[in-house]
Design an enzyme around this catalytic site. Structure first.
Site, PDB file in Angstrom:
ATOM      1  N   LYS A  56      13.960   2.490  13.271  1.00 48.66           N
ATOM      2  CA  LYS A  56      12.664   1.801  13.329  1.00 48.66           C
ATOM      3  C   LYS A  56      12.742   0.496  12.546  1.00 48.66           C
ATOM      4  O   LYS A  56      13.630   0.361  11.710  1.00 48.66           O
ATOM      5  CB  LYS A  56      11.575   2.722  12.760  1.00 48.66           C
ATOM      6  CG  LYS A  56      11.708   2.910  11.242  1.00 48.66           C
ATOM      7  CD  LYS A  56      10.550   3.619  10.618  1.00 48.66           C
ATOM      8  CE  LYS A  56      10.785   3.620   9.122  1.00 48.66           C
ATOM      9  NZ  LYS A  56       9.805   4.319   8.348  1.00 48.66           N
ATOM     10  N   ASP A  58      14.175   8.925  14.526  1.00 46.83           N
ATOM     11  CA  ASP A  58      13.029   9.100  13.637  1.00 46.83           C
ATOM     12  C   ASP A  58      13.403  10.302  12.784  1.00 46.83           C
ATOM     13  O   ASP A  58      13.406  11.434  13.260  1.00 46.83           O
ATOM     14  CB  ASP A  58      11.765   9.381  14.459  1.00 46.83           C
ATOM     15  CG  ASP A  58      10.528   9.398  13.593  1.00 46.83           C
ATOM     16  OD1 ASP A  58      10.634   9.847  12.432  1.00 46.83           O
ATOM     17  OD2 ASP A  58       9.464   8.967  14.067  1.00 46.83           O
ATOM     18  N   HIS A  59      13.755  10.064  11.540  1.00 49.75           N
ATOM     19  CA  HIS A  59      14.384  11.139  10.773  1.00 49.75           C
ATOM     20  C   HIS A  59      13.453  12.328  10.557  1.00 49.75           C
ATOM     21  O   HIS A  59      13.877  13.409  10.225  1.00 49.75           O
ATOM     22  CB  HIS A  59      14.945  10.628   9.449  1.00 49.75           C
ATOM     23  CG  HIS A  59      13.907  10.268   8.440  1.00 49.75           C
ATOM     24  ND1 HIS A  59      13.325   9.037   8.389  1.00 49.75           N
ATOM     25  CD2 HIS A  59      13.347  11.006   7.453  1.00 49.75           C
ATOM     26  CE1 HIS A  59      12.445   9.017   7.397  1.00 49.75           C
ATOM     27  NE2 HIS A  59      12.435  10.190   6.815  1.00 49.75           N
ATOM     28  N   LYS A 100      13.952  17.154  10.568  1.00 55.84           N
ATOM     29  CA  LYS A 100      13.586  18.133   9.541  1.00 55.84           C
ATOM     30  C   LYS A 100      13.346  19.508  10.166  1.00 55.84           C
ATOM     31  O   LYS A 100      12.797  19.619  11.246  1.00 55.84           O
ATOM     32  CB  LYS A 100      12.323  17.655   8.810  1.00 55.84           C
ATOM     33  CG  LYS A 100      12.571  16.424   7.943  1.00 55.84           C
ATOM     34  CD  LYS A 100      11.281  15.958   7.288  1.00 55.84           C
ATOM     35  CE  LYS A 100      11.477  14.642   6.558  1.00 55.84           C
ATOM     36  NZ  LYS A 100      12.231  14.796   5.298  1.00 55.84           N
ATOM     37  N   GLU A 145       3.246   9.651   0.030  1.00 54.33           N
ATOM     38  CA  GLU A 145       4.400   9.283  -0.775  1.00 54.33           C
ATOM     39  C   GLU A 145       3.926   8.946  -2.173  1.00 54.33           C
ATOM     40  O   GLU A 145       2.821   8.446  -2.346  1.00 54.33           O
ATOM     41  CB  GLU A 145       5.077   8.034  -0.204  1.00 54.33           C
ATOM     42  CG  GLU A 145       5.597   8.165   1.204  1.00 54.33           C
ATOM     43  CD  GLU A 145       6.202   6.853   1.665  1.00 54.33           C
ATOM     44  OE1 GLU A 145       7.425   6.800   1.819  1.00 54.33           O
ATOM     45  OE2 GLU A 145       5.452   5.877   1.855  1.00 54.33           O
ATOM     46  N   ASP A 152       4.637   1.254   9.317  1.00 55.37           N
ATOM     47  CA  ASP A 152       5.699   1.892   8.563  1.00 55.37           C
ATOM     48  C   ASP A 152       5.706   3.399   8.775  1.00 55.37           C
ATOM     49  O   ASP A 152       6.752   4.025   8.820  1.00 55.37           O
ATOM     50  CB  ASP A 152       5.539   1.560   7.074  1.00 55.37           C
ATOM     51  CG  ASP A 152       6.716   2.049   6.252  1.00 55.37           C
ATOM     52  OD1 ASP A 152       7.857   1.866   6.707  1.00 55.37           O
ATOM     53  OD2 ASP A 152       6.491   2.633   5.175  1.00 55.37           O
ATOM     54  N   HIS A 207       6.356   8.322  12.314  1.00 60.24           N
ATOM     55  CA  HIS A 207       6.404   9.678  11.757  1.00 60.24           C
ATOM     56  C   HIS A 207       5.149  10.493  12.075  1.00 60.24           C
ATOM     57  O   HIS A 207       5.228  11.616  12.539  1.00 60.24           O
ATOM     58  CB  HIS A 207       6.589   9.619  10.240  1.00 60.24           C
ATOM     59  CG  HIS A 207       7.796   8.848   9.824  1.00 60.24           C
ATOM     60  ND1 HIS A 207       8.967   8.881  10.544  1.00 60.24           N
ATOM     61  CD2 HIS A 207       8.034   8.016   8.785  1.00 60.24           C
ATOM     62  CE1 HIS A 207       9.874   8.109   9.950  1.00 60.24           C
ATOM     63  NE2 HIS A 207       9.316   7.565   8.880  1.00 60.24           N
ATOM     64  N   LYS A 215       0.986   5.176   0.173  1.00 59.91           N
ATOM     65  CA  LYS A 215       1.942   5.055  -0.928  1.00 59.91           C
ATOM     66  C   LYS A 215       1.184   5.273  -2.224  1.00 59.91           C
ATOM     67  O   LYS A 215      -0.017   5.079  -2.286  1.00 59.91           O
ATOM     68  CB  LYS A 215       2.554   3.649  -0.920  1.00 59.91           C
ATOM     69  CG  LYS A 215       3.530   3.444   0.219  1.00 59.91           C
ATOM     70  CD  LYS A 215       4.366   2.206  -0.010  1.00 59.91           C
ATOM     71  CE  LYS A 215       5.419   2.042   1.067  1.00 59.91           C
ATOM     72  NZ  LYS A 215       6.454   3.104   1.061  1.00 59.91           N
ATOM     73  N   LYS A 253       4.168  13.795  -3.437  1.00 60.92           N
ATOM     74  CA  LYS A 253       4.957  13.558  -2.235  1.00 60.92           C
ATOM     75  C   LYS A 253       4.800  14.793  -1.377  1.00 60.92           C
ATOM     76  O   LYS A 253       5.309  15.862  -1.712  1.00 60.92           O
ATOM     77  CB  LYS A 253       6.420  13.360  -2.618  1.00 60.92           C
ATOM     78  CG  LYS A 253       7.344  13.037  -1.457  1.00 60.92           C
ATOM     79  CD  LYS A 253       8.754  12.747  -1.997  1.00 60.92           C
ATOM     80  CE  LYS A 253       9.783  12.598  -0.891  1.00 60.92           C
ATOM     81  NZ  LYS A 253       9.533  11.431  -0.045  1.00 60.92           N
TER      82      LYS A 253
END
Lengths: 363, 467
Positions: free
Chosen positions: A21, A50-51, A55, A89, A108, A113, A213, A218
């Site tokens: 991305k 897209d990490h 998961k 986050e 972002d 995500h 953020k 988290k």
């Protein structure tokens, strides 16, 4: 383009292109980017990474939904009150000002995500587990989704930016004081959205998303809150409305928890909420490998299931377009709601749910 | 001879049992409409009702509920003040609904007071002052006096009983007048069918006149059955009537949310408890949601051990009445065996009160009570709006925040506390009406040790304040 002219992608069966991305910065640029990519190679060669999809819990979402018979019958407008998707986050800008100033929370986090988490939670069962069956369903649900009230964006989307606050007992600077950020910046570091899906399964069920953020923790989770019982025979000891909540935690402590009512010990018929908790690490030991590693192996094996298809990217940009139009417009610094670093976002975001007599989960 | 009206069905209504669980519809039958009689005829009149009733064939037998008797002392001062001054036209009934609110607003407007729609100390003082100026013959309340009836309906369905309402009135002392009536809120579905009925006795007179008949009032409490007194005013051990009732009842019910100076009243209540009076404070029940949630935050076994690490506690409450906040602190301190050691007030916008405790193992504990000004506190003042439990030991997993929807969590979560805390946003259970809590109170027998132990700690704190 250069890869194409350098003739590095000639064989669709052998050569693969992994793209990280951002996939564009809005619908138009995403379409342009896709055109460029398609010119030099086949969609089959493209692996948009897209990490989040790497998961365990994210992949488990599908297993949970479609390998168990007891949840899917409840997974619709008849039983579900609303969905909450949270990606919080604790970090701040971390020296990425150059990128983040132009991106903001929406580009972002939300477009990629959060939308992926959303798709897997809301899509219809795919015909099979092959890459395109799943990706077709994801595109379908995205196409049916829109911002709750397009005419009044302010009632369905809230942005925010962090000010100075606290992190682990230490003062941390506000966004505008971070290195590289403009002192009058209106870049959102927080975004919350209310979406609706116009299809048979979900019509009228609000989907709330938030990301930010410098949040207190988290944490990433999807929470399905079910409707209340039609008739309350028992009083909760704490006199609270205690709906059942199914929470799928993606981090930390990957796992699933179900909140339900039990009788408190004693002679009175009062109830209290308890959590039934499943944790991956207690059941399987420390199994989760790095998400990127898993995805790269998939790419090498030619399995596109956990990668984003071009039309999927475009569909998710389309949902956010009305919002980008408003939020990208030049504006004085005071239009953006502020929140103290280390808190759960601006007060406006609380109101977004309070207006509907709901509230964000405190995680 | 009175002729008992036939068993005409007055109306049917849903039981006000709880807000959550409506009971099946219940017939409310009038046996005897309110009837004026002289004081010495009360018992004779009531037995007459039962006597004539049970001779009647073809209708279900009416049975007097043998449950308990309750005296309700209902001064309802401000509705009367408003009525005397011409602002309030509806019945004097102790129900502070929209008509009352409008009258309060009208009065506040005409006297140039802050428009709150609520009788605050300022408004009450002004109303009293205006009424005191009037000659004695103007002190008449033209409104219908419905005290006793509205309340009784609310609790009768669940708790049929004998209710004796004492209604002090203004004006000249002309002795005490009495009214008796009987209603049957419950019909038992046995083969013969029978009605369970309540008796109502209403006594009216000036405060002085009611004081004179104290002994007679006590004798109306049915011997052998539990006797409750609901004193809808501040406790006044000097008042003859209060003394007599306190001596003769099993349980004295108060509501500290009405007190203008709860600190002073708490010390009086503590004295009564020490002299073995069973006192119940309805305001105590308003804490139950907060107590439950605070307790359930320590349900997980791994958090339970951290309970003893708590050494900071912050309680936010609606400005105007610190009773709930003090009782909650008293409860928490008594559960963890904290001993009050020092008390300071720093005032400011939040009227900050700081209390220092010593815990087991000599742990030093600091508590802060903050009175938060709220735009509209509702009918009940002093509801809790936030709670934070933390420890200076950063490794202890005990941080807990409960914050009510009405004010949000921001104050409690500011300064980084959101990070390590288990936070729960609480559906405000504000403004739980006294009538609702009363029916809960009537369900329980025997003293409440949790309340008494909590109040004992509160009394210790307040002693520190006095010194």
């Amino acid at each position: 383009m250069q890869l194409g002219t350098a003739d590095m992608l000639p064989d669709p069966a052998k050569h693969r292109l992994v793209i990280e991305k951002p996939f564009g910065k809005d619908l138009t640029s995403a379409q342009a980017l896709n055109q460029v990519v398609r010119k030099v190679c086949d969609e089959k060669q493209v692996y948009r990474i897209d990490h989040y999809l790497g998961k365990e819990t994210v992949q488990n979402l599908m297993v949970f939904r479609f390998a168990n018979a007891i949840f899917e019958p409840l997974w619709n407008r008849q039983y579900v009150d609303h969905l909450q998707i949270t990606v919080a986050e604790t970090v701040g800008l971390e020296g990425r000002a150059g990128y983040y100033e132009t991106a903001g929370a929406l580009r972002d986090m939300v477009q990629n995500h959060l939308m992926q988490l959303f798709c897997l939670s809301a899509m219809e069962p795919p015909n099979s587990l092959d890459a395109d069956s799943i990706r077709n369903e994801k595109v379908k649900v995205l196409q049916a989704t829109h911002i709750a009230d397009i005419d009044h964006i302010e009632n369905s989307a809230i942005r925010g930016q962090y000010t100075a606050g606290w992190r682990d007992g230490r003062m941390v600077p506000g966004y505008r004081d971070e290195d590289g950020a403009s002192p009058g910046s209106t870049t959102p570091t927080y975004a919350s959205l209310k979406l609706y899906i116009d299809n048979w399964r979900w019509k009228g069920v609000p989907i709330y998303m938030r990301t930010g953020k410098r949040m207190p923790k988290k944490v990433t989770e999807i929470a399905i809150q079910f409707k209340e019982v039609p008739f309350l025979m028992f009083q909760s000891a704490s006199r609270q409305a205690n709906p059942n909540v199914l929470a799928l935690r993606i981090q930390p402590d990957e796992g699933i928890s179900m909140r339900f009512e039990v009788k408190t010990p004693g002679t009175s018929l009062r109830t209290r909420s308890v959590d039934m908790d499943f944790r991956y690490d207690t059941a399987f030991g420390q199994a989760n490998t790095d998400a990127y590693a898993r995805l790269l192996v998939d790419c090498m094996l030619g399995d596109q299931t956990l990668f984003t298809r071009g039309d999927e990217v475009e569909a998710s940009w389309r949902i956010l377009t009305p919002l980008l139009n408003v939020w990208d417009a030049p504006a004085p610094p005071e239009v953006i709601p502020l929140y103290e670093a280390g808190s759960w976002g601006p007060i406006e975001a609380e109101l977004l749910l309070n207006r509907d007599n709901r509230r964000w989960r405190r995680l | 001879m009175p002729h008992p009206s036939s068993l005409s069905k007055l109306k049917t209504q849903n039981s006000p049992l709880t807000t959550h669980a409506p009971m099946t519809t219940t017939p409310l039958v009038t046996l005897q409409k309110p009837k004026d009689i002289s004081l010495n005829e009360i018992e004779a009149e009531l037995s007459q009702i039962w006597h004539s009733q049970n001779g009647d064939k073809g209708t279900p037998a009416a049975i007097r509920a043998t449950t308990f008797s309750m005296v309700v002392y209902e001064p309802e001062e401000f509705q009367q003040l408003l009525a005397i001054l011409g602002f309030y036209k509806s019945p004097i009934d102790g129900v502070h609904g929209s008509a009352t609110k409008e009258a309060v607003l009208a009065a506040q407007k005409s006297y140039g007071l802050r428009l709150t729609g609520r009788v605050d100390t300022e408004t009450l003082a002004k109303l009293r002052e205006e009424v005191a100026r009037l000659p004695v013959d103007r002190l008449r309340v033209p409104n219908m006096d419905a005290r006793g009836y509205t309340l009784s309906e609310a609790i009768a369905v669940q708790n049929p009983c004998r209710i004796i309402t004492l209604s002090p009135i203004f004006g000249e002392d002309q002795g005490v007048t009495a009214q008796v009536s009987a209603y049957c809120p419950i019909e038992k579905t046995t083969s013969s069918g029978s009605l369970i009925c309540c008796e109502y006795i209403t006594l009216r007179g000036t405060k002085e006149a009611l004081n004179r008949v104290s002994s007679m009032v006590s004798s109306l409490l049915i011997p052998g059955l539990p006797k409750f007194v609901w004193w809808k005013a501040t406790p006044n051990p000097e008042q003859e009537l209060f003394k007599k009732l306190e001596e003769n009842c099993n349980c004295l019910i108060l509501d500290s949310s009405y007190f203008s100076d709860p600190e002073a009243e708490f010390l009086k209540i503590q004295e009564m408890i020490e002299s073995d009076t069973y006192v119940a404070d309805l305001n105590w029940h308003r804490l139950s949601a907060w107590q439950e949630l605070a307790a359930s935050a320590f349900d997980p076994p791994e958090r339970r051990v951290a309970l003893s690490e708590i050494d900071r506690i912050t309680i936010d409450y609606e400005k105007g009445n610190a009773a709930q906040a003090l009782m909650f602190l008293g409860w928490f301190a008594s559960r963890l065996n904290w001993q009050p050691g020092a008390y300071t007030e720093t005032g400011g916008d939040y009227d900050l009160k700081h209390i220092h405790f010593t815990g087991t193992n000599g742990l030093a504990i600091a508590a802060e009570l903050a009175a938060i000004p709220t735009a509209d506190a509702g009918e009940i003042i002093g509801d809790l709006i936030g709670l934070r439990l933390t420890s200076t030991n950063l490794n202890a997993d005990c941080c807990t925040i409960l914050c009510s929807e009405s004010t949000g969590c921001m104050r409690m979560e500011a300064g980084g506390s959101a990070q390590s805390c288990r936070t729960e946003q609480v559906t405000a259970t504000n403004d739980q009406k006294a009538e609702f809590l009363l029916s809960q109170q009537l369900q329980r027998w025997g003293r409440d040790p949790l309340y008494e132990e909590s109040l004992a700690v509160v009394a210790k704190i307040l002693q520190l304040q006095k010194n």
